[in-house]
Design an enzyme around this catalytic site. Structure first.
Site, PDB file in Angstrom:
ATOM      1  N   PHE A 163       0.822  -1.213   0.000  1.00  0.00           N
ATOM      2  CA  PHE A 163       0.000   0.000   0.000  1.00  0.00           C
ATOM      3  C   PHE A 163       0.854   1.260   0.000  1.00  0.00           C
ATOM      4  CE2 PHE A 163      -3.222  -2.924   1.795  1.00  0.00           C
ATOM      5  CZ  PHE A 163      -4.217  -2.701   0.861  1.00  0.00           C
ATOM      6  N   VAL A 202      15.815  -7.056  -3.126  1.00  0.00           N
ATOM      7  CA  VAL A 202      16.913  -6.196  -2.689  1.00  0.00           C
ATOM      8  C   VAL A 202      17.629  -6.879  -1.536  1.00  0.00           C
ATOM      9  CG1 VAL A 202      17.519  -3.955  -1.708  1.00  0.00           C
ATOM     10  CG2 VAL A 202      15.690  -4.124  -3.416  1.00  0.00           C
ATOM     11  N   GLU A 261     -10.532 -13.209  12.410  1.00  0.00           N
ATOM     12  CA  GLU A 261     -11.114 -13.473  11.100  1.00  0.00           C
ATOM     13  C   GLU A 261     -10.929 -14.927  10.693  1.00  0.00           C
ATOM     14  OE1 GLU A 261     -10.488  -8.912   9.541  1.00  0.00           O
ATOM     15  OE2 GLU A 261      -9.011 -10.442   9.031  1.00  0.00           O
ATOM     16  N   ASP A 289       4.631  -0.758   7.375  1.00  0.00           N
ATOM     17  CA  ASP A 289       4.919  -1.621   8.525  1.00  0.00           C
ATOM     18  C   ASP A 289       6.384  -1.603   8.944  1.00  0.00           C
ATOM     19  OD1 ASP A 289       2.315  -2.226   8.137  1.00  0.00           O
ATOM     20  OD2 ASP A 289       2.572  -4.379   7.878  1.00  0.00           O
TER      21      ASP A 289
END
Lengths: 430, 430
Positions: free
Chosen positions: B11, B77, B168, B297
């Site tokens: 995102f 990377v 969930e 994050d």
């Protein structure tokens, strides 16, 4: 109660189970290695990123859940004892009164199993996802590769086998390069990708009329596919393909050239033909075992036309339904009738809005044929949900020139090793 | 021309690239290990067979294809040299004027990496497919297993971690057993499956208000999920889970308990916190390197509230957009402004038609909350096609109690070894 054991949940096995569902005095067990029934005719769309695996596959137990007398077990059958009427499955033994062998065919590399690593075939969802991974990864690798000659090898795709599957694969790669991927890369021009369709025989699509096959070859060439006929492959390795003294350097080779029947028929001691198919009687039973039937791609049924019925979905579906009827007639004490295949014609598709269709004397090509192809395939796709979603996805792809499932999913699921990709694309690290 | 290198297409990275797309004097390179952007908040639906991988993932290069100044490269990377302004990727070296590190987080087993084999986490499509395979295979194996005690172990599902993902997952397994699979098996009663949610802390969903979390726990119990709080896992192996002296025998354990940031921050010599997150300045740059930013994050940004911003999609998206603006301001010679996160609230879903939502002072639970959850997630799902298809699939699942992607797909694609399944379900062969 009679126990009918069905081995294989493809078109033949599934239709036999459906036909026996709810019938009094019959219990049915269907055993399959996978948990899903696969709509094989659209598998190439998964390999070509047009559809997701779940669009063309559904859990066998769900498709049969309404029949209380049918149970479905996931497992692999290793051997069959016809005299004891028992099958050895990996989780134990199953006995039967009737046996329906419907475990299909797999790819054949004509004695060159070592080619499989470099040229996967297209029979399972795993193989389709692997082909998708290789094709998409070839473009990704070419995009970041500084060497002109490596890029050329990465953007050369070879499809071996000029039958319907080979034609569909080659056409889809051509279309993907020319339209879907055209604007997505910066360092390469996806439209420059070479797609070569190799056929050992004198022409592609030998099961179709000459005029239709010629039209298909022309349509393929419009999509940038080079059709090489009379070109038998003599070697496949990590670097490409050899046809006699000629070599095509290619990072992505796909195999659509030959099939061989499941070894289960031979293992059970049944009489098989050169391709491992079990020779069957007019009622699809095997000689000397009236309660053992073989159907679908595993069967060689020559009684109707003198030559074996083709290994297609319509044959398998009609045979499955016929067997259910035959077993019901047996139980009612009625005599068996021979199987009669009703040929509704054949078709093959060549990318977006082009196909060829032969129904009786009718010959269609181009857009009209494609519409027929589309309607027929959607109609037969199992289950309401799959149909709606597939139509939508296709409509969207058609309008947008995109493909809905362009995912490169690795085989490893651990995060410790997340990006180790197959060296198959053979990128030279600078 | 300035070159902006973005590492990671989640995102944060995707939104930064979009914000820099088409801007004069800037070239952007986005590097990601995978070829796709993943809509993480719905990843649990793939693991639970509700959606297909392609429904929640799209090729990064396709999402960015309209921006001619943005190129996308698939690669990993391995290290970054901040002084030389260069990153080493597996296919070579990339230099940069600006660097945006957005390579996220992975699962942490708190020093017990050996648990991963028995308890996969949920961060990638590969992991989601693996979880789906394990959960579905547990039912299949139980159906054919004659031993009562093995069946019990196979039908016990343990989810470790009581955050939104754990809730969930546990809710979805409960729902699947009670509704979706209820009629599909003959030898087992899927409704008897035990689902246990383990949380080390005193309550689940600690980031929500107590009342909301209690409501979620009650909703979970309605779906047959046992919620065990203050239950820290001390061991996980092939046979199940240990909580101190207690042992739960379970064939399927899922990990949703902790994350750790990508090691790239630490490897680049940046200052990191206990979870490996890079400490950032108010403008998301790192101390002493005004042209190096860390977002999502991987970043630990404490300036706004005194504690780190949560590792959620809204934070990452806003940070990505903010960075694009900041770089544009830099080039225009304007001073930087600090990043300010606009908190739009949080939500978690607990199976069909139940959720909890907190927006400002508003508290919702049950069906109303679920509708809000649905609308928000559909709105944010990237790209037109994904949205339509997902809505349809959900609508269909909701009406029919089915799940659209109940496929067990093996990891091996070769036909030579088609049915060798993971021994993880530990079926005893009779």
């Amino acid at each position: 109660m009679r126990h009918v054991l069905i081995i294989g949940g493809g078109f033949a096995g599934l239709n036999a189970a459906k036909g026996l569902g709810g019938v009094a005095d019959i219990n049915v067990t269907l055993v399959d290695r996978t948990n899903h029934h696969l709509f094989q005719p659209l598998l190439y769309q998964v390999a070509m990123a047009g559809l997701s695996p779940a669009d063309i596959a559904a859990p066998i137990r769900n498709l049969l859940s309404r029949y209380r007398n049918v149970r479905v077990l996931q497992g692999e059958v290793s051997s069959i004892d016809l005299d004891r009427k028992a099958a050895v499955v990996d989780f134990g033994e199953l006995t039967f009164d009737y046996l329906i062998l419907a475990c299909g065919a797999r790819h054949s590399y004509f004695g060159h199993d070592e080619w499989e690593e470099f040229a996967p075939g297209l029979k399972t969802l795993e193989q389709a996802t692997e082909i998708r991974r290789r094709v998409l990864l070839a473009y990704e690798t070419a995009e970041r590769n500084p060497s002109e000659s490596d890029r050329k090898r990465l953007l050369t795709f070879v499809v071996v086998g000029g039958g319907p599957t080979g034609v569909e694969l080659a056409g889809a790669i051509g279309e993907m390069s020319r339209f879907t991927l055209a604007k997505d890369f910066r360092n390469i021009d996806a439209r420059q990708a070479r797609v070569i369709l190799l056929e050992a025989g004198p022409r592609i699509l030998p099961m179709f009329g000459e005029k239709q096959a010629a039209r298909a070859a022309r349509d393929l060439e419009h999509l940038g596919v080079q059709v090489w006929t009379s070109s038998a492959v003599t070697k496949i390795d990590a670097d490409g393909v050899e046809i006699g003294i000629e070599r095509i350097r290619s990072a992505t080779v796909l195999w659509a050239a030959g099939v061989t029947a499941s070894p289960l028929g031979r293992n059970a001691g049944l009489e098989v033909d050169r391709q491992g198919r079990v020779c069957v009687e007019p009622d699809l039973s095997v000689n000397g075992h009236a309660h053992v039937f073989v159907v679908g791609d595993l069967a060689c049924s020559t009684h109707q036309t003198g030559k074996p019925l083709p290994g297609t979905a319509p044959v398998a579906m009609q045979q499955g339904r016929y067997l259910a009827k035959t077993i019901r007639r047996d139980l009612a004490g009625k005599p068996r009738q021979p199987f009669h295949f009703v040929d509704k014609g054949q078709m093959a598709t060549i990318g977006r809005s082009r196909a060829i269709v032969e129904v009786g004397r009718l010959r269609l090509a181009g857009f009209a044929a494609w519409v027929v192809w589309l309607v027929v395939h959607i109609y037969y796709l199992t289950g309401f949900k799959n149909r709606t979603l597939v139509v939508l996805q296709w409509a969207w792809s058609y309008l947008s020139f995109r493909r809905g499932a362009r995912l490169i999913v690795n085989k490893e699921w651990r995060f410790h090793n997340p990006a180790k990709q197959e060296p198959a694309t053979g990128e030279k690290r600078p």
